[in-house]
Design a protein around this motif. Structure first.
Motif, PDB file in Angstrom:
ATOM      1  N   GLN A 184      -3.564   7.062 -11.778  1.00 21.83           N
ATOM      2  CA  GLN A 184      -4.593   7.511 -10.839  1.00 21.83           C
ATOM      3  C   GLN A 184      -4.429   8.999 -10.525  1.00 21.83           C
ATOM      4  N   LEU A 185      -3.169   9.434 -10.424  1.00 20.63           N
ATOM      5  CA  LEU A 185      -2.912  10.849 -10.170  1.00 20.63           C
ATOM      6  C   LEU A 185      -3.377  11.717 -11.333  1.00 20.63           C
ATOM      7  N   CYS A 189      -3.869  19.467  -3.933  1.00 21.13           N
ATOM      8  CA  CYS A 189      -4.528  19.120  -2.665  1.00 21.13           C
ATOM      9  C   CYS A 189      -3.715  18.164  -1.795  1.00 21.13           C
ATOM     10  N   GLY A 190      -2.588  17.659  -2.308  1.00 24.09           N
ATOM     11  CA  GLY A 190      -1.728  16.789  -1.515  1.00 24.09           C
ATOM     12  C   GLY A 190      -2.158  15.341  -1.454  1.00 24.09           C
ATOM     13  N   ALA A 191      -3.192  14.933  -2.194  1.00 22.03           N
ATOM     14  CA  ALA A 191      -3.638  13.540  -2.174  1.00 22.03           C
ATOM     15  C   ALA A 191      -2.574  12.623  -2.768  1.00 22.03           C
ATOM     16  N   LEU A 192      -2.430  11.420  -2.184  1.00 24.44           N
ATOM     17  CA  LEU A 192      -1.415  10.463  -2.615  1.00 24.44           C
ATOM     18  C   LEU A 192      -2.059   9.299  -3.345  1.00 24.44           C
ATOM     19  N   PHE A 193      -1.314   8.783  -4.358  1.00 26.72           N
ATOM     20  CA  PHE A 193      -1.810   7.672  -5.163  1.00 26.72           C
ATOM     21  C   PHE A 193      -0.674   6.684  -5.412  1.00 26.72           C
ATOM     22  N   SER A 194      -1.020   5.414  -5.571  1.00 29.81           N
ATOM     23  CA  SER A 194      -0.015   4.383  -5.816  1.00 29.81           C
ATOM     24  C   SER A 194       0.393   4.306  -7.275  1.00 29.81           C
ATOM     25  N   SER A 254       0.830  -1.213   0.000  1.00 27.44           N
ATOM     26  CA  SER A 254       0.000   0.000   0.000  1.00 27.44           C
ATOM     27  C   SER A 254       0.867   1.268   0.000  1.00 27.44           C
ATOM     28  N   ILE A 255       1.896   1.264  -0.884  1.00 29.85           N
ATOM     29  CA  ILE A 255       2.790   2.414  -1.007  1.00 29.85           C
ATOM     30  C   ILE A 255       2.178   3.423  -1.968  1.00 29.85           C
ATOM     31  N   LYS A 256       2.107   4.674  -1.551  1.00 32.13           N
ATOM     32  CA  LYS A 256       1.568   5.745  -2.384  1.00 32.13           C
ATOM     33  C   LYS A 256       2.663   6.792  -2.567  1.00 32.13           C
TER      34      LYS A 256
END
Length: 504
Positions: free
Chosen positions: A290-291, A281-286, A272-274
């Motif tokens: 997706q980003l 907005c700082g959201a993280l994705f793997s 589950s590494i992102k």
């Protein structure tokens, strides 16, 4: 006595002449040797190191002897004035310049082709591979056929593992020079090919073309077993090996499980590494993909557009669900007998899962003919390999298996929906229940109202019935002259349908 003296004098003179000639030869040879020694001495003076200059005066350049100047000629450098690439011969440079000028002097002489090429060898390969040749080269190891001998030679490297092209930076090896050239661009980080529909950039033109297929929904590689279509050839091969040949070639080092595919996605459940973060907005994705999709929320970009109502969407999956509203397609059917008779079906998988849980009290939506339930479609397919009651159960459930067509049933429904909406009035569409019923049933009712032949026999698959009804619909709506032109050109039903939709 006089004669004897004359003989002695003549012999003496001859000996004197001989000695004189010998001496002259010796002197000439000595002179030559002396000259050679002088030349050698001069050459040594040129080669020997210069003495230290204690007075710190500028050193004079040593001059090369006249004989050395005569022998040495300046080499011609064949250098490209545009990209500064150097070539051994002038002819190689001329061929290279065609890349910059896009000159294609070699044209295919075959009728209705007219493609042009930069080199004669490329034209020869094109004619052999596209238009056929009498000579076919076979691989002795796997039996594959090749129209060009060079392709067979490159193919043999798959069996031998021979990779002569090596990267000087990361020491990675490749079987073909073109693969190495594409790989070298990854080290430079230059991505000059940009997508016109989104912000994606690529270092290789071939990768851009594959990416564009996702925007245009062009799936050229179709499975001959279940007719499922793919964007890439390697994805089709993986599909056949995984789902039809049941080969589990991927091993997880963490849980020691074997998988048919999607191993990287499985390993993310352990880690589950992102690593990809949104700067807004700082959201993280793997995954980077997706980003990219997430960033469209901030930019408002909608690269996917519906061909029926022209509404735009940010993601391809949302467009796919939207198209089902127009076509009335509901691919997720309840497998239980009481619901299958009533044709209970849903356009989305979560809706089927909710139905199974609330109505039937079952949290597994997939069912085999042996009444066993499964959580995923892959589990059902794996079970069907050993279950006698589940023969062809998946193919019947998918309704995508048909022999006479290469177009997926989903795309065929989209094409006929576009055509019907274009040629029909709004009042007629409302009478037929457009966007409220499956387009197959609307097509059948339209043919019945016109007194045309309708195919509803259950002996045919759902896709085969649809194709036969589309063929009858085209014979009815397309002018006879145009239809005759299509048939003279040996156009298939799918090709006629696509050509008509593209022309709208």
């Amino acid at each position: 006595m006089a004669s004897k003296r004359q003989k002695k004098s003549s012999s003496a003179t001859t000996t004197n002449l001989n000695t004189s000639t010998i001496t002259t030869r010796l002197t000439k040879s000595q002179q030559k040797e002396g000259n050679n020694q002088k030349i050698k001495h001069n050459q040594v003076q040129v080669i020997e190191k210069p003495k230290l200059n204690t007075d710190k005066k500028p050193l004079k350049a040593t001059t090369v002897s006249s004989e050395v100047k005569k022998d040495s000629k300046p080499k011609k450098i064949n250098k490209c004035a545009i990209c500064s690439k150097v070539f051994k011969g002038l002819n190689d440079l001329r061929k290279h310049l065609r890349i910059h000028s896009d000159e294609r002097p070699y044209q295919c002489p075959e009728a209705d082709c007219g493609k042009r090429f930069r080199q004669a060898g490329c034209l020869k390969n094109h004619r052999a591979s596209q238009h056929g040749t009498d000579i076919i080269f076979y691989c002795d190891l796997c039996g594959k056929q090749f129209p060009v001998k060079e392709r067979l030679r490159l193919h043999l490297r798959v069996h031998t593992g021979y990779k002569p092209y090596k990267c000087n930076i990361c020491q990675k090896t490749f079987a073909r020079g073109g693969q190495l050239s594409q790989h070298m661009v990854t080290h430079t980080g230059v991505k000059k090919y940009k997508c016109d529909y989104c912000d994606s950039k690529f270092s290789c033109l071939a990768n851009l073309k594959i990416h564009l297929k996702s925007h245009l929904e062009e799936r050229d590689f179709i499975c001959h077993i279940c007719s499922k279509a793919f964007y890439r050839r390697d994805a089709l091969k993986k599909h056949i090996s995984c789902y039809h040949e049941n080969i589990k070639a991927f091993h997880c080092n963490i849980c020691n499980k074997m998988f048919k595919g999607h191993l990287p996605q499985h390993q993310r459940t352990h880690q589950s590494i992102k690593t990809h973060g949104c700067l807004t907005c700082g959201a993280l994705f793997s995954q980077r993909s997706q980003l990219i999709v997430h960033q469209r929320i901030h930019s408002g970009e909608r690269p996917y557009r519906c061909q029926i109502c022209h509404q735009a969407f940010a993601h391809s999956s949302v467009l796919k669900l939207h198209i089902r509203k127009h076509t009335g397609e509901k691919p997720f059917k309840c497998p239980l007998e009481e619901c299958s008779k009533a044709q209970v079906a849903f356009s989305q998988l979560p809706h089927l899962k909710k139905h199974m849980l609330s109505i039937h009290g079952q949290n597994k939506p997939y069912m085999c003919k042996c009444k066993a339930f499964f959580k995923t479609k892959q589990d059902l397919q794996q079970h069907s390999q050993n279950c006698k009651n589940s023969t062809n159960a998946i193919e019947e459930d998918d309704n995508t298996r048909f022999n006479d067509t290469v177009m997926p049933i989903t795309k065929m429904r989209l094409m006929i929906t576009i055509l019907i909406k274009k040629i029909s009035s709004e009042t007629k569409l409302k009478e037929l229940g457009f966007e409220k019923r499956l387009i197959d049933n609307i097509l059948v009712d339209s043919l019945r109202c016109a007194g045309r032949r309708v195919t509803t026999d259950d002996a045919f698959t759902e896709a085969e019935r649809l194709k036969l009804n589309i063929e009858e619909f085209l014979d009815w709506t397309v002018p006879s002259e145009s239809m005759k032109t299509f048939k003279d050109g040996r156009k298939s039903v799918e090709e006629i349908l696509e050509q008509l939709v593209d022309g709208l």
